[in-house]
Motif scaffolding. Structure first.
Motif, mmCIF file in Angstrom:
data_model
loop_
_atom_site.group_PDB
_atom_site.id
_atom_site.type_symbol
_atom_site.label_atom_id
_atom_site.label_comp_id
_atom_site.label_asym_id
_atom_site.label_seq_id
_atom_site.Cartn_x
_atom_site.Cartn_y
_atom_site.Cartn_z
ATOM 1 N N LEU A 176 0.824 -1.199 0.000
ATOM 2 C CA LEU A 176 0.000 0.000 0.000
ATOM 3 C C LEU A 176 0.867 1.262 0.000
ATOM 4 C CD1 LEU A 176 -2.798 1.394 0.288
ATOM 5 C CD2 LEU A 176 -2.474 1.226 2.779
ATOM 6 N N ILE A 177 0.585 2.164 -0.939
ATOM 7 C CA ILE A 177 1.199 3.492 -0.915
ATOM 8 C C ILE A 177 0.089 4.529 -1.033
ATOM 9 C CG2 ILE A 177 3.468 2.857 -1.785
ATOM 10 C CD1 ILE A 177 2.562 3.733 -4.582
ATOM 11 N N CYS A 178 0.329 5.697 -0.461
ATOM 12 C CA CYS A 178 -0.671 6.758 -0.417
ATOM 13 C C CYS A 178 -0.065 8.061 -0.905
ATOM 14 C CB CYS A 178 -1.195 6.944 1.014
ATOM 15 S SG CYS A 178 -1.875 5.444 1.751
ATOM 16 N N GLN A 179 -0.860 8.853 -1.629
ATOM 17 C CA GLN A 179 -0.385 10.120 -2.174
ATOM 18 C C GLN A 179 -0.786 11.264 -1.247
ATOM 19 O OE1 GLN A 179 -2.011 11.292 -6.010
ATOM 20 N NE2 GLN A 179 -0.030 12.144 -6.622
ATOM 21 N N ARG A 180 0.215 12.024 -0.806
ATOM 22 C CA ARG A 180 -0.025 13.111 0.136
ATOM 23 C C ARG A 180 -0.819 14.231 -0.527
ATOM 24 N NH1 ARG A 180 2.873 12.892 4.810
ATOM 25 N NH2 ARG A 180 2.883 15.167 5.075
ATOM 26 N N GLY A 181 -1.676 14.866 0.260
ATOM 27 C CA GLY A 181 -2.585 15.863 -0.276
ATOM 28 C C GLY A 181 -1.982 17.250 -0.397
ATOM 29 N N GLU A 182 -2.718 18.124 -1.044
ATOM 30 C CA GLU A 182 -2.329 19.513 -1.230
ATOM 31 C C GLU A 182 -2.163 20.203 0.127
ATOM 32 O OE1 GLU A 182 -1.109 22.719 -3.145
ATOM 33 O OE2 GLU A 182 -1.876 21.024 -4.307
ATOM 34 N N THR A 210 -9.035 9.547 3.838
ATOM 35 C CA THR A 210 -9.667 10.774 4.323
ATOM 36 C C THR A 210 -8.725 11.966 4.214
ATOM 37 O OG1 THR A 210 -8.942 10.265 6.579
ATOM 38 C CG2 THR A 210 -11.158 9.534 5.934
ATOM 39 N N GLU A 211 -7.411 11.708 4.167
ATOM 40 C CA GLU A 211 -6.433 12.788 4.096
ATOM 41 C C GLU A 211 -5.580 12.726 2.833
ATOM 42 O OE1 GLU A 211 -4.015 12.894 7.572
ATOM 43 O OE2 GLU A 211 -5.697 12.789 8.958
ATOM 44 N N HIS A 212 -5.574 11.602 2.153
ATOM 45 C CA HIS A 212 -4.709 11.412 0.988
ATOM 46 C C HIS A 212 -5.467 11.655 -0.314
ATOM 47 C CE1 HIS A 212 -2.514 9.088 4.108
ATOM 48 N NE2 HIS A 212 -1.453 9.532 3.461
ATOM 49 N N GLU A 213 -4.717 12.058 -1.351
ATOM 50 C CA GLU A 213 -5.318 12.260 -2.669
ATOM 51 C C GLU A 213 -5.674 10.942 -3.340
ATOM 52 O OE1 GLU A 213 -2.671 14.547 -5.071
ATOM 53 O OE2 GLU A 213 -3.173 16.440 -4.096
ATOM 54 N N ASP A 214 -4.846 9.932 -3.102
ATOM 55 C CA ASP A 214 -5.051 8.653 -3.763
ATOM 56 C C ASP A 214 -4.370 7.558 -2.949
ATOM 57 O OD1 ASP A 214 -5.799 6.768 -5.613
ATOM 58 O OD2 ASP A 214 -4.465 7.477 -7.221
ATOM 59 N N VAL A 215 -4.832 6.335 -3.098
ATOM 60 C CA VAL A 215 -4.201 5.184 -2.456
ATOM 61 C C VAL A 215 -4.145 4.050 -3.466
ATOM 62 C CG1 VAL A 215 -4.946 5.816 -0.125
ATOM 63 C CG2 VAL A 215 -6.398 4.348 -1.520
ATOM 64 N N ARG A 216 -3.066 3.251 -3.429
ATOM 65 C CA ARG A 216 -2.920 2.145 -4.368
ATOM 66 C C ARG A 216 -2.146 1.005 -3.727
ATOM 67 N NH1 ARG A 216 -1.094 5.353 -9.951
ATOM 68 N NH2 ARG A 216 -2.864 6.820 -9.936
ATOM 69 N N PHE A 217 -2.489 -0.208 -4.127
ATOM 70 C CA PHE A 217 -1.660 -1.370 -3.830
ATOM 71 C C PHE A 217 -0.825 -1.660 -5.076
ATOM 72 C CE2 PHE A 217 -4.829 -2.179 -0.507
ATOM 73 C CZ PHE A 217 -4.010 -2.558 0.549
ATOM 74 N N VAL A 218 0.477 -1.746 -4.921
ATOM 75 C CA VAL A 218 1.374 -1.955 -6.058
ATOM 76 C C VAL A 218 2.345 -3.085 -5.731
ATOM 77 C CG1 VAL A 218 1.214 0.461 -6.759
ATOM 78 C CG2 VAL A 218 3.075 -0.258 -5.243
ATOM 79 N N THR A 219 2.893 -3.701 -6.768
ATOM 80 C CA THR A 219 3.899 -4.732 -6.549
ATOM 81 C C THR A 219 5.200 -4.074 -6.089
ATOM 82 O OG1 THR A 219 4.785 -4.668 -8.794
ATOM 83 C CG2 THR A 219 2.874 -6.112 -8.398
ATOM 84 N N PRO A 220 6.081 -4.813 -5.442
ATOM 85 C CA PRO A 220 7.362 -4.204 -5.033
ATOM 86 C C PRO A 220 8.115 -3.542 -6.175
ATOM 87 C CG PRO A 220 7.063 -6.277 -3.891
ATOM 88 C CD PRO A 220 5.927 -6.174 -4.887
ATOM 89 N N ARG A 221 8.152 -4.171 -7.344
ATOM 90 C CA ARG A 221 8.877 -3.578 -8.469
ATOM 91 C C ARG A 221 8.202 -2.305 -8.966
ATOM 92 N NH1 ARG A 221 11.417 -8.227 -12.482
ATOM 93 N NH2 ARG A 221 12.892 -9.078 -10.952
ATOM 94 N N GLU A 222 6.861 -2.244 -8.860
ATOM 95 C CA GLU A 222 6.144 -1.053 -9.314
ATOM 96 C C GLU A 222 6.429 0.160 -8.442
ATOM 97 O OE1 GLU A 222 2.213 -3.081 -11.453
ATOM 98 O OE2 GLU A 222 2.159 -2.562 -9.326
ATOM 99 N N LEU A 223 6.971 -0.042 -7.253
ATOM 100 C CA LEU A 223 7.332 1.086 -6.398
ATOM 101 C C LEU A 223 8.296 2.035 -7.104
ATOM 102 C CD1 LEU A 223 7.880 -0.728 -2.972
ATOM 103 C CD2 LEU A 223 6.074 0.936 -3.478
ATOM 104 N N LEU A 224 9.117 1.519 -8.013
ATOM 105 C CA LEU A 224 10.112 2.338 -8.707
ATOM 106 C C LEU A 224 9.482 3.349 -9.647
ATOM 107 C CD1 LEU A 224 12.683 -0.463 -9.578
ATOM 108 C CD2 LEU A 224 12.811 1.167 -7.695
#
Length: 300
Positions: free
Chosen positions: A17-23, A90-104
């Motif tokens: 899981l990775i999350c995108q920080r908001g404005e 509730t606080e993030h712009e977006d959330v995604r589950f990605v594979t370890p390699r996709e983290l790059l």
């Protein structure tokens, strides 16, 4: 010191899981491993469980602490955990589950970048390295050689432009400059090669941090291989720079494989080694495309 718990949270498929920080927040629009500040008297694990419920309504089962690192005066506890649920941001712009390699593929916060690379490269056993501008700092010498060769035909140009063209390929550079000045591209290549030998005779320095990276990866069990369209002289240059001892094999001009970004050089090495647990290390867009075409992650 402020302490933060950051979650490396896996779903059932092993994605992270990775999350995108908001404005309006620090590192706005960058991606992060979710978590937050540790409260007085709270353990790092309990902090993570609380923060994930507060920010994402996400229940997790904690595995344990993967690592700790200090960045910008903050001590980060990176904690692995599992979940069967889906996050509700509730606080993030977006959330995604990605594979370890996709983290790059994602721009992560500075504190998370190193850990993300460790996760992406976990299990990697072979690294294929580009030569120019990746292992050795060859571009200054190449630019001097090209300018000297071009001067034989009355061509003068800014070193910055020569470098930009050459970072595509030498042939591209010679084609563009030759077309602009009515000079045969092959003649410019020949002139470059003559002057390049004078430059290479002086030796080339390693790129900053490369000897340390090669040693650290070797100590972690990674074997290094050179993948270049230069000839075997590249091995002599690595020897002069003190880097040849790190390499287990080479794919060079003598192998007569299609030029990058064709994936043939990487595929040949993978076939010989019998593995796909590898990464490609390069410095240019051509290298990124080569890795993509070969279906392997790229460190660029």
């Amino acid at each position: 010191m402020i302490e933060v718990s950051a979650g490396i949270v896996y779903d059932r498929e092993g994605r992270i899981l990775i999350c995108q920080r908001g404005e309006g927040r620090n590192n706005a629009h960058l991606w992060e491993f979710p978590g937050g500040k540790r409260e007085p008297g709270e353990s790092a694990k309990d902090c993570l469980v609380r923060e994930l419920m507060e920010e994402l309504s996400l229940p997790v089962t904690v595995r344990g602490v993967r690592c700790q690192r200090e960045a910008q005066g903050i001590l980060f506890h990176f904690i692995e955990a599992d979940t069967d649920a889906l996050p509700i941001p509730t606080e993030h712009e977006d959330v995604r589950f990605v594979t370890p390699r996709e983290l790059l593929r994602y721009d992560l916060c500075p504190a998370d970048t190193l850990v993300a690379r460790q996760l992406a490269f976990a299990g990697v056993r072979h690294a294929f390295w580009d030569f120019d501008g990746t292992l050795l700092d060859s571009y200054p010498a190449m630019v001097r050689a090209f300018l000297a060769g071009a001067a034989e035909y009355g061509i003068a140009m800014a070193p910055e432009r020569a470098l930009a063209l050459m970072k595509d390929t030498l042939w591209h550079c010679c084609q563009v400059v030759g077309a602009e000045h009515g000079v045969d591209a092959l003649a410019l290549v020949a002139a470059f090669r003559r002057h390049e030998q004078d430059e290479l005779a002086k030796g080339l320095p390693p790129m900053p941090g490369v000897p340390e990276a090669l040693a650290a990866m070797r100590d972690a069990g990674v074997k290094h291989y050179l993948a270049t369209h230069r000839d075997l002289q590249s091995c002599e240059l690595l020897e002069k720079a003190g880097l040849l001892r790190f390499f287990s094999g080479f794919v060079t001009q003598e192998d007569k494989l299609p030029r990058k970004p064709a994936p043939d050089m990487v595929h040949r090495a993978m076939q010989v080694l019998g593995t796909d647990r590898c990464i490609y290390v390069g410095d240019s867009e051509v290298d990124v495309l080569t890795a993509q075409n070969a279906g392997v992650p790229c460190l660029s």
